[in-house]
Design a protein around this motif. Structure first.
Motif, PDB file in Angstrom:
ATOM      1  N   ASP A  43       0.832  -1.212   0.000  1.00  0.00           N
ATOM      2  CA  ASP A  43       0.000   0.000   0.000  1.00  0.00           C
ATOM      3  C   ASP A  43       0.863   1.257   0.000  1.00  0.00           C
ATOM      4  O   ASP A  43       0.605   2.214  -0.731  1.00  0.00           O
ATOM      5  CB  ASP A  43      -0.943   0.019   1.199  1.00  0.00           C
ATOM      6  N   ARG A  44       1.885   1.247   0.828  1.00  0.00           N
ATOM      7  CA  ARG A  44       2.773   2.410   0.903  1.00  0.00           C
ATOM      8  C   ARG A  44       3.553   2.604  -0.404  1.00  0.00           C
ATOM      9  O   ARG A  44       3.762   3.737  -0.846  1.00  0.00           O
ATOM     10  CB  ARG A  44       3.718   2.267   2.087  1.00  0.00           C
ATOM     11  N   ALA A  45       3.980   1.518  -1.005  1.00  0.00           N
ATOM     12  CA  ALA A  45       4.704   1.612  -2.275  1.00  0.00           C
ATOM     13  C   ALA A  45       3.793   2.165  -3.371  1.00  0.00           C
ATOM     14  O   ALA A  45       4.218   3.001  -4.181  1.00  0.00           O
ATOM     15  CB  ALA A  45       5.253   0.241  -2.671  1.00  0.00           C
ATOM     16  N   GLU A  46       2.534   1.738  -3.388  1.00  0.00           N
ATOM     17  CA  GLU A  46       1.583   2.252  -4.373  1.00  0.00           C
ATOM     18  C   GLU A  46       1.344   3.740  -4.163  1.00  0.00           C
ATOM     19  O   GLU A  46       1.266   4.515  -5.121  1.00  0.00           O
ATOM     20  CB  GLU A  46       0.274   1.472  -4.313  1.00  0.00           C
ATOM     21  N   TRP A  47       1.226   4.162  -2.889  1.00  0.00           N
ATOM     22  CA  TRP A  47       1.050   5.581  -2.589  1.00  0.00           C
ATOM     23  C   TRP A  47       2.252   6.378  -3.091  1.00  0.00           C
ATOM     24  O   TRP A  47       2.090   7.416  -3.745  1.00  0.00           O
ATOM     25  CB  TRP A  47       0.882   5.796  -1.082  1.00  0.00           C
ATOM     26  N   ALA A  48       3.459   5.908  -2.787  1.00  0.00           N
ATOM     27  CA  ALA A  48       4.669   6.623  -3.192  1.00  0.00           C
ATOM     28  C   ALA A  48       4.756   6.719  -4.713  1.00  0.00           C
ATOM     29  O   ALA A  48       5.090   7.781  -5.258  1.00  0.00           O
ATOM     30  CB  ALA A  48       5.908   5.943  -2.624  1.00  0.00           C
ATOM     31  N   ALA A  49       4.447   5.635  -5.403  1.00  0.00           N
ATOM     32  CA  ALA A  49       4.505   5.639  -6.869  1.00  0.00           C
ATOM     33  C   ALA A  49       3.503   6.642  -7.446  1.00  0.00           C
ATOM     34  O   ALA A  49       3.832   7.398  -8.371  1.00  0.00           O
ATOM     35  CB  ALA A  49       4.238   4.242  -7.413  1.00  0.00           C
ATOM     36  N   ALA A  50       2.296   6.679  -6.889  1.00  0.00           N
ATOM     37  CA  ALA A  50       1.286   7.617  -7.377  1.00  0.00           C
ATOM     38  C   ALA A  50       1.650   9.062  -7.006  1.00  0.00           C
ATOM     39  O   ALA A  50       1.483   9.976  -7.810  1.00  0.00           O
ATOM     40  CB  ALA A  50      -0.086   7.253  -6.801  1.00  0.00           C
ATOM     41  N   HIS A  51       2.156   9.247  -5.802  1.00  0.00           N
ATOM     42  CA  HIS A  51       2.465  10.590  -5.308  1.00  0.00           C
ATOM     43  C   HIS A  51       3.632  11.224  -6.064  1.00  0.00           C
ATOM     44  O   HIS A  51       3.625  12.423  -6.322  1.00  0.00           O
ATOM     45  CB  HIS A  51       2.778  10.526  -3.806  1.00  0.00           C
ATOM     46  N   PHE A  52       4.647  10.437  -6.411  1.00  0.00           N
ATOM     47  CA  PHE A  52       5.845  10.970  -7.045  1.00  0.00           C
ATOM     48  C   PHE A  52       5.916  10.697  -8.537  1.00  0.00           C
ATOM     49  O   PHE A  52       6.936  10.986  -9.162  1.00  0.00           O
ATOM     50  CB  PHE A  52       7.093  10.417  -6.352  1.00  0.00           C
ATOM     51  N   GLU A  53       4.842  10.168  -9.102  1.00  0.00           N
ATOM     52  CA  GLU A  53       4.813   9.912 -10.543  1.00  0.00           C
ATOM     53  C   GLU A  53       5.067  11.218 -11.295  1.00  0.00           C
ATOM     54  O   GLU A  53       4.480  12.241 -10.994  1.00  0.00           O
ATOM     55  CB  GLU A  53       3.450   9.348 -10.953  1.00  0.00           C
ATOM     56  N   GLY A  54       5.976  11.192 -12.218  1.00  0.00           N
ATOM     57  CA  GLY A  54       6.275  12.385 -13.001  1.00  0.00           C
ATOM     58  C   GLY A  54       7.332  13.285 -12.377  1.00  0.00           C
ATOM     59  O   GLY A  54       7.791  14.223 -13.023  1.00  0.00           O
ATOM     60  N   ALA A  55       7.719  13.022 -11.132  1.00  0.00           N
ATOM     61  CA  ALA A  55       8.760  13.835 -10.499  1.00  0.00           C
ATOM     62  C   ALA A  55      10.111  13.453 -11.091  1.00  0.00           C
ATOM     63  O   ALA A  55      10.370  12.289 -11.378  1.00  0.00           O
ATOM     64  CB  ALA A  55       8.763  13.622  -8.992  1.00  0.00           C
ATOM     65  N   SER A  56      10.946  14.443 -11.267  1.00  0.00           N
ATOM     66  CA  SER A  56      12.276  14.163 -11.806  1.00  0.00           C
ATOM     67  C   SER A  56      13.161  13.561 -10.716  1.00  0.00           C
ATOM     68  O   SER A  56      12.852  13.655  -9.522  1.00  0.00           O
ATOM     69  CB  SER A  56      12.923  15.446 -12.322  1.00  0.00           C
ATOM     70  N   THR A  57      14.254  12.978 -11.150  1.00  0.00           N
ATOM     71  CA  THR A  57      15.223  12.425 -10.200  1.00  0.00           C
ATOM     72  C   THR A  57      15.710  13.518  -9.261  1.00  0.00           C
ATOM     73  O   THR A  57      15.829  13.310  -8.054  1.00  0.00           O
ATOM     74  CB  THR A  57      16.407  11.787 -10.955  1.00  0.00           C
ATOM     75  N   GLU A  58      15.968  14.707  -9.797  1.00  0.00           N
ATOM     76  CA  GLU A  58      16.451  15.820  -8.965  1.00  0.00           C
ATOM     77  C   GLU A  58      15.401  16.247  -7.938  1.00  0.00           C
ATOM     78  O   GLU A  58      15.750  16.577  -6.806  1.00  0.00           O
ATOM     79  CB  GLU A  58      16.866  17.004  -9.835  1.00  0.00           C
ATOM     80  N   GLU A  59      14.131  16.268  -8.317  1.00  0.00           N
ATOM     81  CA  GLU A  59      13.074  16.623  -7.358  1.00  0.00           C
ATOM     82  C   GLU A  59      13.022  15.608  -6.220  1.00  0.00           C
ATOM     83  O   GLU A  59      12.931  15.983  -5.050  1.00  0.00           O
ATOM     84  CB  GLU A  59      11.715  16.687  -8.060  1.00  0.00           C
ATOM     85  N   ILE A  60      13.097  14.337  -6.555  1.00  0.00           N
ATOM     86  CA  ILE A  60      13.060  13.294  -5.524  1.00  0.00           C
ATOM     87  C   ILE A  60      14.304  13.365  -4.653  1.00  0.00           C
ATOM     88  O   ILE A  60      14.211  13.229  -3.427  1.00  0.00           O
ATOM     89  CB  ILE A  60      12.868  11.910  -6.163  1.00  0.00           C
ATOM     90  N   ARG A  61      15.455  13.617  -5.254  1.00  0.00           N
ATOM     91  CA  ARG A  61      16.686  13.784  -4.457  1.00  0.00           C
ATOM     92  C   ARG A  61      16.541  14.947  -3.476  1.00  0.00           C
ATOM     93  O   ARG A  61      16.974  14.864  -2.336  1.00  0.00           O
ATOM     94  CB  ARG A  61      17.889  14.012  -5.356  1.00  0.00           C
ATOM     95  N   GLY A  62      15.962  16.037  -3.925  1.00  0.00           N
ATOM     96  CA  GLY A  62      15.761  17.194  -3.056  1.00  0.00           C
ATOM     97  C   GLY A  62      14.843  16.877  -1.891  1.00  0.00           C
ATOM     98  O   GLY A  62      15.105  17.272  -0.747  1.00  0.00           O
ATOM     99  N   ILE A  63      13.776  16.147  -2.166  1.00  0.00           N
ATOM    100  CA  ILE A  63      12.826  15.773  -1.109  1.00  0.00           C
ATOM    101  C   ILE A  63      13.489  14.845  -0.102  1.00  0.00           C
ATOM    102  O   ILE A  63      13.403  15.064   1.112  1.00  0.00           O
ATOM    103  CB  ILE A  63      11.572  15.108  -1.726  1.00  0.00           C
ATOM    104  N   THR A  64      14.166  13.818  -0.591  1.00  0.00           N
ATOM    105  CA  THR A  64      14.793  12.878   0.338  1.00  0.00           C
ATOM    106  C   THR A  64      15.930  13.545   1.108  1.00  0.00           C
ATOM    107  O   THR A  64      16.133  13.251   2.285  1.00  0.00           O
ATOM    108  CB  THR A  64      15.301  11.613  -0.385  1.00  0.00           C
ATOM    109  N   GLN A  65      16.658  14.474   0.470  1.00  0.00           N
ATOM    110  CA  GLN A  65      17.729  15.185   1.176  1.00  0.00           C
ATOM    111  C   GLN A  65      17.161  16.040   2.305  1.00  0.00           C
ATOM    112  O   GLN A  65      17.730  16.095   3.395  1.00  0.00           O
ATOM    113  CB  GLN A  65      18.534  16.056   0.211  1.00  0.00           C
ATOM    114  N   SER A  66      16.017  16.685   2.072  1.00  0.00           N
ATOM    115  CA  SER A  66      15.431  17.508   3.138  1.00  0.00           C
ATOM    116  C   SER A  66      14.972  16.640   4.309  1.00  0.00           C
ATOM    117  O   SER A  66      15.136  17.029   5.470  1.00  0.00           O
ATOM    118  CB  SER A  66      14.275  18.360   2.603  1.00  0.00           C
TER     119      SER A  66
END
Length: 84
Positions: A43-66
Motif C-alpha cells: 500500500d505504501r509503495a503504491e502511494w509513493a509511486a502515485a504521489h511521485f509519478e512524473g517527479a524528476s530524479t532531482e526533485e526526488i533527491r531534493g525531497i529525500t535530502q530535506s
C-alpha cells in the motif's frame, strides 16, 4: 546480485547513472507475499509511486535530502557549555 539472478530486478544504465526496475519475476514474487506487513508495505509503495509519478530524479533527491537533513539534525549531540 541475488535479486537480479532471480529475475526480480533489472539494472539499466542511464545518462544519470544506474537505474533499477522490476524484472519478469517480480510480480509473481510480490503476489506470494501475503502477510499483513507485506500488504501494508505494498500500500505504501503504491502511494509513493502515485504521489511521485512524473517527479524528476532531482526533485526526488531534493525531497529525500530535506528529510535526511531533518532526521540527522535530531541525532546531533547538544553542545554543553563549560562547567555543565
Amino acid at each position: 546480485m541475488l535479486m537480479m539472478s532471480r529475475g526480480l530486478v533489472q539494472r539499466l544504465p542511464t545518462s544519470e547513472g544506474i537505474s533499477y526496475m522490476a524484472g519478469e519475476g517480480a510480480a509473481p514474487f510480490l503476489a506470494s507475499l501475503t502477510t499483513e506487513y507485506a500488504m501494508r508495505l505494498k500500500d505504501r509503495a503504491e502511494w509513493a509511486a502515485a504521489h511521485f509519478e512524473g517527479a524528476s530524479t532531482e526533485e526526488i533527491r531534493g525531497i529525500t535530502q530535506s528529510f535526511f537533513d531533518r532526521w540527522t539534525s535530531q541525532f546531533q549531540p547538544t553542545q554543553r557549555g563549560l562547567g555543565s
